[in-house]
Design an enzyme around this catalytic site. Sequence first.
Site, PDB file in Angstrom:
ATOM      1  CE  LYS A 112      -4.464  -1.857   1.227  1.00  0.00           C
ATOM      2  NZ  LYS A 112      -5.511  -1.572   1.937  1.00  0.00           N
ATOM      3  CE  LYS A 195      -6.822  -7.263  -2.148  1.00  0.00           C
ATOM      4  NZ  LYS A 195      -6.612  -7.033  -0.603  1.00  0.00           N
ATOM      5  CE  LYS A 198     -12.028  -0.279   0.259  1.00  0.00           C
ATOM      6  NZ  LYS A 198     -11.892  -1.569   0.833  1.00  0.00           N
TER       7      LYS A 198
HETATM    8  N1  AQP Z   1      -9.975 -10.000  -3.675  1.00  0.00           N
HETATM    9  C1  AQP Z   1     -10.614 -10.622  -2.520  1.00  0.00           C
HETATM   10  N2  AQP Z   1     -10.634 -11.774  -2.510  1.00  0.00           N
HETATM   11  C2  AQP Z   1     -11.114 -12.446  -1.295  1.00  0.00           C
HETATM   12  N3  AQP Z   1     -11.199 -11.604  -0.175  1.00  0.00           N
HETATM   13  C3  AQP Z   1     -11.060 -10.432  -0.256  1.00  0.00           C
HETATM   14  N4  AQP Z   1     -11.112  -9.490   0.657  1.00  0.00           N
HETATM   15  C4  AQP Z   1     -10.638  -8.168   0.273  1.00  0.00           C
HETATM   16  N5  AQP Z   1     -10.628  -8.399  -1.266  1.00  0.00           N
HETATM   17  C5  AQP Z   1     -10.711  -9.874  -1.384  1.00  0.00           C
HETATM   18  C6  AQP Z   1     -11.413  -9.674   2.257  1.00  0.00           C
HETATM   19  O1  AQP Z   1     -12.268  -8.484   2.485  1.00  0.00           O
HETATM   20  C7  AQP Z   1     -12.447  -8.115   3.946  1.00  0.00           C
HETATM   21  C8  AQP Z   1     -12.547  -6.993   3.978  1.00  0.00           C
HETATM   22  O2  AQP Z   1     -11.478  -6.299   3.810  1.00  0.00           O
HETATM   23  P1  AQP Z   1     -10.967  -4.704   3.920  1.00  0.00           P
HETATM   24  O3  AQP Z   1     -11.904  -4.007   4.666  1.00  0.00           O
HETATM   25  O4  AQP Z   1      -9.659  -4.595   4.589  1.00  0.00           O
HETATM   26  O5  AQP Z   1     -11.208  -4.496   2.501  1.00  0.00           O
HETATM   27  P2  AQP Z   1     -10.057  -4.146   1.806  1.00  0.00           P
HETATM   28  O6  AQP Z   1      -9.006  -5.220   2.039  1.00  0.00           O
HETATM   29  O7  AQP Z   1      -9.747  -3.047   2.058  1.00  0.00           O
HETATM   30  O8  AQP Z   1     -10.756  -4.531   0.526  1.00  0.00           O
HETATM   31  P3  AQP Z   1      -9.628  -4.296  -0.643  1.00  0.00           P
HETATM   32  O9  AQP Z   1     -10.501  -3.917  -1.974  1.00  0.00           O
HETATM   33  O10 AQP Z   1      -8.574  -5.299  -0.582  1.00  0.00           O
HETATM   34  O11 AQP Z   1      -9.072  -2.828  -0.680  1.00  0.00           O
HETATM   35  P4  AQP Z   1      -7.717  -2.306  -0.698  1.00  0.00           P
HETATM   36  O12 AQP Z   1      -7.689  -2.250  -2.155  1.00  0.00           O
HETATM   37  O13 AQP Z   1      -7.815  -0.953   0.103  1.00  0.00           O
HETATM   38  O14 AQP Z   1      -6.828  -3.157  -0.169  1.00  0.00           O
HETATM   39  C9  AQP Z   1     -11.392  -8.872   4.395  1.00  0.00           C
HETATM   40  O15 AQP Z   1     -11.349 -10.019   4.802  1.00  0.00           O
HETATM   41  C10 AQP Z   1     -10.217  -9.400   3.201  1.00  0.00           C
HETATM   42  O16 AQP Z   1      -9.565 -10.453   3.247  1.00  0.00           O
END
Ligand code: AQP
Length: 332
Positions: A112, A195, A198
């Site tokens: 990140k 992956k 978002k």
């Molecule tokens: N692609 C994915 N496949 C499986 N599980 C996923 N999770 C996120 N992306 C995937 C799971 O969603 C839950 C919430 O995670 P979060 O609140 O940390 O959301 P996040 O990780 O911010 O979602 P993103 O899209 O992955 O955001 P960024 O891009 O900011 O990193 C967790 O249980 C996570 O494992």
Amino acid sequence: RPRVLSGIQPTADSFHFGNYLGALRQWVDLQADYEPFFFIADLHAITVEQDPKVLRDRTRRAVAQLVAMGIDPARSAIFVQSQIPAHAQLSWVLQCLTGFGEARRMTQFKDKSAKGGEGAASVGLFTYPILQAADILLYRPHYVPVGEDQRQHLELTRDLAQRFNHRYKKTFRLPEPYILKATAKITDLQDPTAKMSKSASSPAGIIELLDEPKASAKKIRSAVTDSGTEVRFDLDEKPGVSNLLTIFSAMTGRSIGEIEGDYVGKGYGAFKGDLAEAVVQFVTPFRDRTLELLDDREHLDGIIAAGTDRARAVAEATLRDVLDRVGFLPAS
Ligand code: AQP
């Protein structure tokens, strides 16, 4: 009943299919046999800049989506992290038990902070996994349902729990990650080795649950596959098709083998069309229900208040033990 706990950040207007299949669906299922605590991680959200008004709105949207998905407020405590100060308090204690090098090894921070450079990342983004450890340990859960990207943070959580228990007195339960292998990493529709995320996926690569159903169907039909025609699960040769098969299987409850069998000789078009239809069938009522819940703010805020009260009592009891064991004077 054994406990489960998990959280999700309110950092988008909608959850996406990675969040849903990787984690949220398990939250819904686990309610039957466990005592569930589910929270909106707004303290985590501000590790990167947020517009205050948008953050507040997304926090409510997150709760509405959980309820629309099937998280039952009567069974599950749904709460907002910032409303329970014990999270930040325990996080400080755990930060003082964490080695700098140990925190540096967290790959999510490396990923990140890679874009803007480490110097531009906040200290909060660096200590994020320690706050996450506090979120978990306060509730002494048996299982933490998450996607694969959280496995390393769960390991840190267990290490910190063990360290505290050893240095002071047994206080924390060592939680187990609950990661369903099949859906642990849903990938980007346009870049199927990455992956679905978002912050990193392009709009065409990510299916948001609150997207217009027609738009989601279109994204599936335009998903990157390969130049072949065979619908077959093969992560190395066919990562795009494999990701779609994973989503198809999870959405319909049918095995990948059965689905492969159905599309022998039919090519990608029919396969993608049917998957698009299955997704539309799911997201259409989900979206309606979420929008309905968002229309009744009083009801939604009541759900948050009740869940937060239940969670706060548990968190404060754990924190009291911690503060005492560390050697702080009792609060008057
Ligand atoms: N692609 C994915 N496949 C499986 N599980 C996923 N999770 C996120 N992306 C995937 C799971 O969603 C839950 C919430 O995670 P979060 O609140 O940390 O959301 P996040 O990780 O911010 O979602 P993103 O899209 O992955 O955001 P960024 O891009 O900011 O990193 C967790 O249980 C996570 O494992």
